[in-house]
Write a protein that holds these residues in place. Structure first.
Motif, PDB file in Angstrom:
ATOM      1  N   GLN A 267       0.822  -1.202   0.000  1.00 23.90           N
ATOM      2  CA  GLN A 267       0.000   0.000   0.000  1.00 23.90           C
ATOM      3  C   GLN A 267       0.862   1.261   0.000  1.00 23.90           C
ATOM      4  N   VAL A 268       1.946   1.237   0.768  1.00 24.40           N
ATOM      5  CA  VAL A 268       2.822   2.416   0.865  1.00 24.40           C
ATOM      6  C   VAL A 268       3.586   2.645  -0.433  1.00 24.40           C
ATOM      7  N   ILE A 269       4.198   1.570  -0.955  1.00 17.80           N
ATOM      8  CA  ILE A 269       5.046   1.706  -2.137  1.00 17.80           C
ATOM      9  C   ILE A 269       4.238   2.023  -3.378  1.00 17.80           C
ATOM     10  N   SER A 270       3.020   1.478  -3.471  1.00 14.66           N
ATOM     11  CA  SER A 270       2.207   1.704  -4.660  1.00 14.66           C
ATOM     12  C   SER A 270       1.844   3.173  -4.840  1.00 14.66           C
ATOM     13  N   GLY A 271       1.856   3.934  -3.760  1.00  7.30           N
ATOM     14  CA  GLY A 271       1.505   5.347  -3.846  1.00  7.30           C
ATOM     15  C   GLY A 271       2.681   6.273  -4.009  1.00  7.30           C
ATOM     16  N   LEU A 272       3.906   5.724  -4.044  1.00  8.60           N
ATOM     17  CA  LEU A 272       5.093   6.561  -4.147  1.00  8.60           C
ATOM     18  C   LEU A 272       5.301   7.083  -5.560  1.00  8.60           C
ATOM     19  N   LYS A 273       5.678   8.347  -5.638  1.00  9.28           N
ATOM     20  CA  LYS A 273       6.058   8.957  -6.906  1.00  9.28           C
ATOM     21  C   LYS A 273       7.289   9.817  -6.666  1.00  9.28           C
ATOM     22  N   ALA A 274       8.120   9.934  -7.676  1.00  8.12           N
ATOM     23  CA  ALA A 274       9.320  10.755  -7.543  1.00  8.12           C
ATOM     24  C   ALA A 274       8.933  12.231  -7.419  1.00  8.12           C
ATOM     25  N   PRO A 275       9.554  12.982  -6.489  1.00  3.80           N
ATOM     26  CA  PRO A 275       9.257  14.412  -6.380  1.00  3.80           C
ATOM     27  C   PRO A 275       9.708  15.148  -7.635  1.00  3.80           C
TER      28      PRO A 275
ATOM     29  N   GLU B 151      15.847  12.657 -12.488  1.00  5.19           N
ATOM     30  CA  GLU B 151      15.756  11.620 -13.515  1.00  5.19           C
ATOM     31  C   GLU B 151      16.045  10.242 -12.939  1.00  5.19           C
ATOM     32  N   THR B 152      17.054  10.146 -12.076  1.00  2.00           N
ATOM     33  CA  THR B 152      17.379   8.862 -11.440  1.00  2.00           C
ATOM     34  C   THR B 152      16.204   8.348 -10.628  1.00  2.00           C
ATOM     35  N   SER B 153      15.602   9.222  -9.831  1.00  2.00           N
ATOM     36  CA  SER B 153      14.458   8.834  -8.997  1.00  2.00           C
ATOM     37  C   SER B 153      13.296   8.341  -9.847  1.00  2.00           C
ATOM     38  N   GLN B 154      13.019   9.044 -10.931  1.00  2.00           N
ATOM     39  CA  GLN B 154      11.897   8.668 -11.776  1.00  2.00           C
ATOM     40  C   GLN B 154      12.111   7.306 -12.416  1.00  2.00           C
ATOM     41  N   GLU B 155      13.340   7.025 -12.865  1.00  2.00           N
ATOM     42  CA  GLU B 155      13.617   5.734 -13.491  1.00  2.00           C
ATOM     43  C   GLU B 155      13.562   4.599 -12.471  1.00  2.00           C
ATOM     44  N   ILE B 156      13.934   4.887 -11.224  1.00  2.27           N
ATOM     45  CA  ILE B 156      13.811   3.882 -10.168  1.00  2.27           C
ATOM     46  C   ILE B 156      12.351   3.560  -9.924  1.00  2.27           C
ATOM     47  N   MET B 157      11.508   4.593  -9.843  1.00  2.00           N
ATOM     48  CA  MET B 157      10.080   4.369  -9.638  1.00  2.00           C
ATOM     49  C   MET B 157       9.464   3.626 -10.819  1.00  2.00           C
ATOM     50  N   ASN B 158      10.040   3.829 -12.031  1.00  2.00           N
ATOM     51  CA  ASN B 158       9.561   3.119 -13.218  1.00  2.00           C
ATOM     52  C   ASN B 158      10.163   1.721 -13.333  1.00  2.00           C
ATOM     53  N   LYS B 159      11.074   1.396 -12.401  1.00  7.01           N
ATOM     54  CA  LYS B 159      11.782   0.108 -12.400  1.00  7.01           C
ATOM     55  C   LYS B 159      12.576  -0.102 -13.686  1.00  7.01           C
ATOM     56  N   ASN B 160      13.062   1.001 -14.234  1.00  4.14           N
ATOM     57  CA  ASN B 160      13.925   0.937 -15.402  1.00  4.14           C
ATOM     58  C   ASN B 160      15.366   1.054 -14.911  1.00  4.14           C
ATOM     59  N   TRP B 161      15.939  -0.072 -14.495  1.00  5.29           N
ATOM     60  CA  TRP B 161      17.202  -0.074 -13.752  1.00  5.29           C
ATOM     61  C   TRP B 161      18.376   0.388 -14.611  1.00  5.29           C
ATOM     62  N   GLU B 162      18.381   0.043 -15.901  1.00  7.46           N
ATOM     63  CA  GLU B 162      19.492   0.430 -16.754  1.00  7.46           C
ATOM     64  C   GLU B 162      19.539   1.947 -16.935  1.00  7.46           C
ATOM     65  N   LYS B 163      18.391   2.558 -17.194  1.00  6.10           N
ATOM     66  CA  LYS B 163      18.347   4.018 -17.343  1.00  6.10           C
ATOM     67  C   LYS B 163      18.638   4.710 -16.009  1.00  6.10           C
ATOM     68  N   ALA B 164      18.200   4.096 -14.896  1.00  3.75           N
ATOM     69  CA  ALA B 164      18.494   4.666 -13.574  1.00  3.75           C
ATOM     70  C   ALA B 164      19.996   4.648 -13.315  1.00  3.75           C
ATOM     71  N   ARG B 165      20.646   3.546 -13.706  1.00  3.36           N
ATOM     72  CA  ARG B 165      22.103   3.451 -13.537  1.00  3.36           C
ATOM     73  C   ARG B 165      22.814   4.504 -14.379  1.00  3.36           C
TER      74      ARG B 165
END
Length: 228
Positions: free
Chosen positions: A131-139, A158-172
């Protein structure tokens, strides 16, 4: 919240354990309560199955009420490290003067954590990870031109947004861009023999206490950030 941390890694053959040192203090101004706490260690398992887990003991103490929470993060493994009970959190809440246990804490920090009242036996969920994680969004920053270039939400946006999108390569990749820019700024300061001076807090280090930080002002103005 005042929070500074210094991870110290230790290689243990099949795993790496990072002990997280530092000062952590949370003030609930409207309630007149101050909480001091430490942090569990971060364990990176390499063999037999890669994984990440929190381990160790955490002590949370309220200075005004005398209430104390003692929590233990642990994992149990079956044969060859397979199976077992992972990401477990257990603990108790008691009053420091009487040592009487008021509540028992039990659950898994990646799913649900429950609180049991030792007086009447009632149980309730105090944390639901899904419930907590599903509502998280990058500031996000409303206007990039209106903030300092060192504003965290701007630098790590940008890093935060890609983490929330679970796009690990772009986050890296985004993380590497930030790190290279910081190294560049550090080299420029060193060439000019300049020191970094934080705007809102002081930083100190000692062998006994490690890194510590303290706010310079009681309040700081709100940054133009949408904290979702």
């Amino acid at each position: 919240m005042i929070w500074s941390q210094q991870p110290v890694p230790k290689f243990n053959g099949t795993s790496v354990e990072a002990k997280v040192h530092g000062k952590r203090k949370l003030k609930l101004v409207n309630h007149g309560e101050t909480y001091e706490m430490n942090c569990p260690h971060l364990l990176f398992k390499i063999l037999p199955i890669p994984g990440v887990n929190w381990v160790g003991n955490v002590n949370i103490r309220c200075l005004e009420t005398g209430l104390v929470a003692e929590l233990s993060y642990r994992s149990s493994h079956s044969f060859l490290g397979l199976g077992g009970n992972h990401k477990v959190i257990k603990g108790k809440i008691f009053h420091s003067s009487s040592l009487k246990v008021l509540y028992e804490v039990d659950g898994h920090w990646d799913s649900t954590v429950k609180l049991k009242d030792t007086n009447n036996g009632s149980v309730r969920v105090i944390y639901d990870a899904k419930q907590v994680i599903s509502g998280l969004k990058a500031p996000t920053v409303k206007d990039a031109k209106s903030v300092w270039p060192t504003e965290s939400a701007y630098v790590w946006g940008e890093t935060s947004q890609e983490i929330m999108n679970k796009n690990w390569e772009k986050a890296r990749e985004a993380k590497q861009v930030v790190e290279e820019e910081q190294r560049k700024l550090l080299r420029e300061r060193e060439s000019k023999q300049e020191s970094w001076n934080p705007k809102h807090f002081t930083v100190a280090y000692s062998k006994e206490e490690g890194w510590d930080c303290s706010p310079i002002h009681k309040w700081v103005s709100n940054a133009p950030i949408i904290a979702q």
